[in-house]
Design an enzyme around this catalytic site. Sequence first.
Site, short mmCIF file in Angstrom:
data_model
loop_
_atom_site.label_atom_id
_atom_site.label_comp_id
_atom_site.label_asym_id
_atom_site.label_seq_id
_atom_site.Cartn_x
_atom_site.Cartn_y
_atom_site.Cartn_z
N HIS B 112 0.85 -1.19 0.00
CA HIS B 112 0.00 0.00 0.00
C HIS B 112 0.90 1.25 0.00
O HIS B 112 2.02 1.21 0.51
CB HIS B 112 -0.85 -0.05 1.27
CG HIS B 112 -1.88 1.02 1.38
ND1 HIS B 112 -1.59 2.30 1.76
CD2 HIS B 112 -3.22 0.99 1.18
CE1 HIS B 112 -2.70 3.02 1.79
NE2 HIS B 112 -3.70 2.24 1.43
N ASP B 189 3.29 -4.02 8.26
CA ASP B 189 2.06 -3.25 8.08
C ASP B 189 0.91 -4.22 8.36
O ASP B 189 0.60 -5.08 7.54
CB ASP B 189 2.03 -2.71 6.65
CG ASP B 189 0.67 -2.16 6.25
OD1 ASP B 189 -0.27 -2.19 7.08
OD2 ASP B 189 0.54 -1.71 5.09
N GLN B 192 -4.25 -4.94 7.33
CA GLN B 192 -5.21 -5.93 6.83
C GLN B 192 -5.16 -7.25 7.59
O GLN B 192 -5.97 -8.15 7.33
CB GLN B 192 -4.97 -6.21 5.33
CG GLN B 192 -5.14 -5.01 4.42
CD GLN B 192 -6.58 -4.52 4.34
OE1 GLN B 192 -7.52 -5.24 4.66
NE2 GLN B 192 -6.76 -3.28 3.91
N LYS B 215 -10.33 -0.45 10.84
CA LYS B 215 -10.46 -1.68 10.07
C LYS B 215 -10.74 -2.87 10.99
O LYS B 215 -10.99 -3.98 10.54
CB LYS B 215 -9.20 -1.94 9.26
CG LYS B 215 -8.95 -0.90 8.16
CD LYS B 215 -7.82 -1.36 7.26
CE LYS B 215 -7.14 -0.23 6.50
NZ LYS B 215 -7.91 0.31 5.40
N CYS B 353 -4.62 1.84 -3.95
CA CYS B 353 -3.41 2.46 -3.37
C CYS B 353 -2.15 1.64 -3.59
O CYS B 353 -1.10 1.97 -3.07
CB CYS B 353 -3.56 2.75 -1.88
SG CYS B 353 -4.78 3.98 -1.53
#
Lengths: 142, 398
Positions: B112, B189, B192, B215, B353
Amino acid sequence: MDDEVKREIILEHYQNPLHRHKPEKDGYEKVNTANQSCIDNLDIYVDIQDKIIKDITFTGEACAISISSTSIMIQNLIGKTVKEALEYIDNFDKMINEKEYNADLLKDANVYDNIYKQNSRKSCAFLPYRGIREILAKYLEE
Amino acid sequence: MNREDFPMLKNDIIYFDNGATSLKPKTVIDKMVDYYENYSANAHRGDYDISYKVDMEYEKTRDLVAKFINAQDKEEIVFTSGTTESLNMIATGFFANIIEPNDEILITTSEHASNVLPWFRLENEYGCHVKYIPLDSNYHVTLDNVKKAVTPQTKIISLAHITNVIGDIRPIKEICKFAHEHDIFVVVDGAQSLPHIKVDVQDLDCDFTAFSAHKMYGPTGLGVLYGKKELLDNLEPINLGGGMNESFDSPMEIILKDVPTRLEAGTPNIASVIAFSESINYLNKIGMDKINERELHLRNYLVEKLVKIPHIDIINLEADSGIVTFNVNDIFAQDVAYYLNKYNICVRAGNHCAKILKNNTNVNNTIRVSLAFYNTESEIDMLIELLKDKDKIMKEMI
């Protein structure tokens, strides 16, 4: 124009757009026009000689409304003087933004006369005009 | 499952954009309203009862988050505005101070933007180099490819745990083990992954992790930066101001507080932090294993039906998360999204993205369905019905 006819014109220009290629010779002005809020992104190439639009081509990816609008714009602007073209664009701008406009001038571009109802797609229909208007404005000044 | 917990699901929509943000259970919303209605005071002002309560609730969330990801210490949890801010703090506040010209930072083309641009900035400012771990034929990262990409100059490996377009789960634990044997830092990261699978930072042994509350069925405007304590101690605060300083008299005499307070300058996002405790409680109550199992079931259900539609190309046939990315032949992704919107189905179209992934997939724009446990088989059936008929899409997309 009824909705079915409009849809057919839009689809025809989307599936078989006019001049969707890079120019075949040098001397075209290029402008990139993209919508920041979505993924439409087009390069438009214009050939202007003696303040007359001789040719327009385009490349890139965009939605059905943007592509068809570009194709219809090309159909309607080739052969016009820079001044006439800018008047045409102003007229289209007025239609999109629900102001008084001259429908006769716009020919097939009238298919977007209801687009103001879908706010998110107004910028799609106007995308090619935003790009080409930048180029034409320069030629008007010269 | 658990649909009754989500007020948004009472609206007439089918929500398939959970990778962008998730819906919020009523308990989270109630917790936020409770703060605003009953003890709306600033933090760090514990001179009166309601302010004391704010501090208690605020720190309670930190504790819950630390346990949720199995951090060694609650001081390793810093509240930020989101994954983006966390990753920027890691790159600019920590690595900018130790990076040297010609050091290498390894990422992939499927990251991303927020795990690409902060590293590009380091390259532009410090003369280090961003390099790419090659993706395999499924666009996944393998340990072997990481090993091949590492050189004596590699200083940082920064990867999404689960990518937001391909949805593959990276072998972070194995990568960390290999990286640490070669004195390489690993940044994860987790935007997700945290909402969908169990993440144990000590088991993974990653150096930093970033993720977002919104999220994870939590409030917007809040994220977490996890860092190993000894690393966070050396992370320079980007923001200076109230709450984070011990004392100051002149530019030469500034004493800062300890982490994590040092890294949370100004009035924090109190309402979101407090409400986030209920997201963690909610996830714990259902259980991450159960969530993951349900989402994989839904993914398989969707993919099995999608592959049977001849005019659909699935970009990520193989993936272990609820992300399914595809295109309808000859129709621009955004037009498909507009069409589905007419039936109140929310999907996302675009490059999501991940703007350099197109170099691998040769596809600029896609439609992404990102599932959550509250989605249902009948919602997927409805989507499939609408996608089956290409003429109908063509007719109704404009």
